[in-house]
Enzyme design. Sequence first.
Site, PDB file in Angstrom:
ATOM      1  N   ASP A   1     -24.695  83.111 -25.175  1.00 27.11           N
ATOM      2  CA  ASP A   1     -25.944  83.766 -24.730  1.00 27.11           C
ATOM      3  C   ASP A   1     -26.358  84.815 -25.766  1.00 27.11           C
ATOM      4  O   ASP A   1     -25.655  85.041 -26.747  1.00 27.11           O
ATOM      5  CB  ASP A   1     -25.748  84.385 -23.326  1.00 27.11           C
ATOM      6  CG  ASP A   1     -24.710  85.518 -23.310  1.00 27.11           C
ATOM      7  OD1 ASP A   1     -23.806  85.499 -22.452  1.00 27.11           O
ATOM      8  OD2 ASP A   1     -24.793  86.425 -24.166  1.00 27.11           O
TER       9      ASP A   1
ATOM     10  N   HIS B   1     -18.441  80.634 -31.113  1.00 27.22           N
ATOM     11  CA  HIS B   1     -18.598  79.339 -30.441  1.00 27.22           C
ATOM     12  C   HIS B   1     -20.041  78.856 -30.466  1.00 27.22           C
ATOM     13  O   HIS B   1     -20.417  77.967 -29.701  1.00 27.22           O
ATOM     14  CB  HIS B   1     -18.114  79.424 -28.978  1.00 27.22           C
ATOM     15  CG  HIS B   1     -16.617  79.564 -28.872  1.00 27.22           C
ATOM     16  ND1 HIS B   1     -15.987  79.933 -27.702  1.00 27.22           N
ATOM     17  CD2 HIS B   1     -15.627  79.402 -29.787  1.00 27.22           C
ATOM     18  CE1 HIS B   1     -14.672  79.974 -27.909  1.00 27.22           C
ATOM     19  NE2 HIS B   1     -14.429  79.666 -29.159  1.00 27.22           N
TER      20      HIS B   1
HETATM   21  C1  BV8 Z   1     -10.181  74.395 -32.286  1.00 20.89           C
HETATM   22  C2  BV8 Z   1     -18.538  76.047 -25.854  1.00 20.89           C
HETATM   23  C3  BV8 Z   1      -9.275  73.371 -34.190  1.00 20.89           C
HETATM   24  C4  BV8 Z   1     -19.345  75.515 -24.757  1.00 20.89           C
HETATM   25  C5  BV8 Z   1     -16.207  76.550 -25.690  1.00 20.89           C
HETATM   26  C6  BV8 Z   1      -3.221  73.123 -26.448  1.00 20.89           C
HETATM   27  C7  BV8 Z   1      -2.744  74.406 -26.558  1.00 20.89           C
HETATM   28  C8  BV8 Z   1      -3.497  75.396 -27.215  1.00 20.89           C
HETATM   29  C9  BV8 Z   1      -4.749  75.089 -27.762  1.00 20.89           C
HETATM   30  C10 BV8 Z   1      -5.218  73.810 -27.634  1.00 20.89           C
HETATM   31  C11 BV8 Z   1      -4.471  72.827 -26.985  1.00 20.89           C
HETATM   32  N1  BV8 Z   1      -5.196  71.694 -27.008  1.00 20.89           N
HETATM   33  C12 BV8 Z   1      -6.363  71.921 -27.677  1.00 20.89           C
HETATM   34  C13 BV8 Z   1      -6.374  73.200 -28.047  1.00 20.89           C
HETATM   35  C14 BV8 Z   1      -7.463  73.891 -28.805  1.00 20.89           C
HETATM   36  C15 BV8 Z   1      -8.608  74.239 -27.874  1.00 20.89           C
HETATM   37  C16 BV8 Z   1      -8.102  75.092 -26.740  1.00 20.89           C
HETATM   38  O1  BV8 Z   1      -7.844  76.273 -26.913  1.00 20.89           O
HETATM   39  N2  BV8 Z   1      -7.968  74.484 -25.551  1.00 20.89           N
HETATM   40  C17 BV8 Z   1      -7.474  75.240 -24.425  1.00 20.89           C
HETATM   41  C18 BV8 Z   1      -8.411  75.068 -23.242  1.00 20.89           C
HETATM   42  C19 BV8 Z   1      -6.059  74.752 -24.114  1.00 20.89           C
HETATM   43  N3  BV8 Z   1      -9.533  75.002 -28.672  1.00 20.89           N
HETATM   44  C20 BV8 Z   1     -10.472  74.352 -29.391  1.00 20.89           C
HETATM   45  O2  BV8 Z   1     -10.662  73.165 -29.343  1.00 20.89           O
HETATM   46  C21 BV8 Z   1     -11.292  75.222 -30.347  1.00 20.89           C
HETATM   47  N4  BV8 Z   1     -11.303  74.604 -31.621  1.00 20.89           N
HETATM   48  O3  BV8 Z   1      -9.090  74.721 -31.909  1.00 20.89           O
HETATM   49  O4  BV8 Z   1     -10.421  73.728 -33.446  1.00 20.89           O
HETATM   50  C22 BV8 Z   1      -9.722  72.686 -35.406  1.00 20.89           C
HETATM   51  C23 BV8 Z   1      -8.967  72.856 -36.553  1.00 20.89           C
HETATM   52  C24 BV8 Z   1      -9.360  72.199 -37.700  1.00 20.89           C
HETATM   53  C25 BV8 Z   1     -10.515  71.417 -37.690  1.00 20.89           C
HETATM   54  C26 BV8 Z   1     -11.269  71.283 -36.534  1.00 20.89           C
HETATM   55  C27 BV8 Z   1     -10.878  71.912 -35.373  1.00 20.89           C
HETATM   56  C28 BV8 Z   1     -12.741  75.317 -29.912  1.00 20.89           C
HETATM   57  C29 BV8 Z   1     -12.840  76.153 -28.684  1.00 20.89           C
HETATM   58  C30 BV8 Z   1     -14.321  76.352 -28.339  1.00 20.89           C
HETATM   59  C31 BV8 Z   1     -14.664  75.467 -27.208  1.00 20.89           C
HETATM   60  N5  BV8 Z   1     -15.988  75.797 -26.716  1.00 20.89           N
HETATM   61  N6  BV8 Z   1     -17.425  76.731 -25.245  1.00 20.89           N
HETATM   62  C32 BV8 Z   1     -19.950  76.572 -23.933  1.00 20.89           C
HETATM   63  O5  BV8 Z   1     -19.763  77.772 -24.224  1.00 20.89           O
HETATM   64  O6  BV8 Z   1     -20.594  76.164 -22.986  1.00 20.89           O
HETATM   65  S1  BV8 Z   1     -14.957  77.344 -24.914  1.00 20.89           S
HETATM   66  C33 BV8 Z   1     -15.482  78.170 -23.541  1.00 20.89           C
HETATM   67  O7  BV8 Z   1     -14.327  78.896 -23.079  1.00 20.89           O
HETATM   68  C34 BV8 Z   1     -16.535  79.231 -23.813  1.00 20.89           C
HETATM   69  O8  BV8 Z   1     -16.868  79.387 -25.157  1.00 20.89           O
HETATM   70  C35 BV8 Z   1     -15.854  80.497 -23.345  1.00 20.89           C
HETATM   71  O9  BV8 Z   1     -16.259  81.607 -24.030  1.00 20.89           O
HETATM   72  C36 BV8 Z   1     -14.443  80.160 -23.644  1.00 20.89           C
HETATM   73  C37 BV8 Z   1     -13.427  81.063 -23.041  1.00 20.89           C
HETATM   74  O10 BV8 Z   1     -13.742  81.255 -21.681  1.00 20.89           O
HETATM   75  P1  BV8 Z   1     -13.946  82.785 -21.227  1.00 20.89           P
HETATM   76  O11 BV8 Z   1     -15.040  83.371 -22.029  1.00 20.89           O
HETATM   77  O12 BV8 Z   1     -12.628  83.477 -21.262  1.00 20.89           O
HETATM   78  O13 BV8 Z   1     -14.476  82.610 -19.752  1.00 20.89           O
HETATM   79  P2  BV8 Z   1     -13.586  82.331 -18.453  1.00 20.89           P
HETATM   80  O14 BV8 Z   1     -14.522  81.884 -17.384  1.00 20.89           O
HETATM   81  O15 BV8 Z   1     -12.432  81.472 -18.828  1.00 20.89           O
HETATM   82  O16 BV8 Z   1     -12.983  83.763 -18.070  1.00 20.89           O
HETATM   83  C38 BV8 Z   1     -13.867  84.814 -17.695  1.00 20.89           C
HETATM   84  C39 BV8 Z   1     -13.011  86.067 -17.575  1.00 20.89           C
HETATM   85  O17 BV8 Z   1     -13.882  87.159 -17.312  1.00 20.89           O
HETATM   86  C40 BV8 Z   1     -12.014  86.015 -16.429  1.00 20.89           C
HETATM   87  O18 BV8 Z   1     -10.737  86.403 -16.908  1.00 20.89           O
HETATM   88  C41 BV8 Z   1     -12.529  87.046 -15.421  1.00 20.89           C
HETATM   89  O19 BV8 Z   1     -11.478  87.766 -14.813  1.00 20.89           O
HETATM   90  C42 BV8 Z   1     -13.329  87.964 -16.301  1.00 20.89           C
HETATM   91  N7  BV8 Z   1     -14.466  88.605 -15.628  1.00 20.89           N
HETATM   92  C43 BV8 Z   1     -15.355  88.039 -14.764  1.00 20.89           C
HETATM   93  N8  BV8 Z   1     -16.267  88.972 -14.393  1.00 20.89           N
HETATM   94  C44 BV8 Z   1     -15.944  90.125 -15.033  1.00 20.89           C
HETATM   95  C45 BV8 Z   1     -14.798  89.893 -15.824  1.00 20.89           C
HETATM   96  N9  BV8 Z   1     -14.224  90.862 -16.563  1.00 20.89           N
HETATM   97  C46 BV8 Z   1     -14.777  92.094 -16.536  1.00 20.89           C
HETATM   98  N10 BV8 Z   1     -15.880  92.392 -15.812  1.00 20.89           N
HETATM   99  C47 BV8 Z   1     -16.470  91.443 -15.051  1.00 20.89           C
HETATM  100  N11 BV8 Z   1     -17.562  91.763 -14.325  1.00 20.89           N
END
Ligand code: BV8
Length: 240
Positions: free
Chosen positions: A93, A108
């Site tokens: 955003d 991202h």
């Molecule tokens: C890459 C785009 C390598 C779309 C997104 C196994 C183990 C480890 C890693 C991996 C694995 N298998 C694969 C991987 C890698 C993978 C990964 O990490 N997977 C995870 C799920 C296991 N990662 C990738 O693929 C990344 N790329 O590694 O590339 C590479 C190397 C060489 C060559 C090529 C490639 C790419 C990751 C990006 C993916 N795209 N989004 C979209 O945004 O719509 S990720 C998506 O999740 C969003 O971007 C988002 O930002 C991100 C993280 O989520 P959060 O922002 O944390 O949001 P969430 O809802 O989870 O949590 C919200 C938090 O806020 C909560 O904790 C809550 O308590 C808190 N909250 C809520 N309200 C409040 C608050 N806090 C304070 N105040 C409030 N009011």
Amino acid sequence: MFKNIVVLTGAGISAESGIPVFRSETGLWEQERVEDVATYEGYARNPAKVHEFYNKMRRSLKERKPNPAHLALSRLEQEWQQGEVTVVTQNIDDLHEKAGSNNIIHMHGELRSAWCEHCDEHYPWEDDTSAATVCPKCNVKGKVRPDIVWFGEMPYQMGRISEKLNACDLFLSVGTSGVVYPAAGFCQIARAAGALCVEFNLEHSAGFSSFNYGLYGKASQTLTEFVDHLLKTGEALDKV
Ligand code: BV8
């Protein structure tokens, strides 16, 4: 005394502005499967579905406003004299921009950007994208995609981010569940560089043990209090 500050933000910082987070009962991933809308394979399988998923988000951006947490970071960037403040956001955003922050890295991607797979050009984009979209640069139709980093794709500006992490002495992580890499590993890099690491969340993130401590509650309150205190005293508040 702190000098350079890096702030990692996630969907939680935009929650109080009405943008749904990903991982919660009402989160985005409850409505759509990640594989279908946040991977290249899902896009290749059904481009119309993925275009529409991001078109809806982009349209709704127009009425979303920054909340006090975004405004606190903008003020910190403006008033912090001792060094640099860099916002590294996982969010797509534009609320950090609307709040007045300038030094922002969208690791991202961004809803308000599009990317032509034919000529590899990235450009600002306000309207819908679809298979009928013609690239304004190369005039090829049907190759313009949302400029979003999907799972399995390399996040943007990783070299610059790593430089900032290795040069910071204060690392703040705001509103992220800490499950997506490489962002979830940034705290360890900053910690190894000697930074004080503080998380701001509703509850412990998956990576909470890497932080020196956390301030739990709504970021509009916890982060605002922390920034006020930091700007007044140069010190890090350890309880709110
Ligand atoms: C890459 C785009 C390598 C779309 C997104 C196994 C183990 C480890 C890693 C991996 C694995 N298998 C694969 C991987 C890698 C993978 C990964 O990490 N997977 C995870 C799920 C296991 N990662 C990738 O693929 C990344 N790329 O590694 O590339 C590479 C190397 C060489 C060559 C090529 C490639 C790419 C990751 C990006 C993916 N795209 N989004 C979209 O945004 O719509 S990720 C998506 O999740 C969003 O971007 C988002 O930002 C991100 C993280 O989520 P959060 O922002 O944390 O949001 P969430 O809802 O989870 O949590 C919200 C938090 O806020 C909560 O904790 C809550 O308590 C808190 N909250 C809520 N309200 C409040 C608050 N806090 C304070 N105040 C409030 N009011």
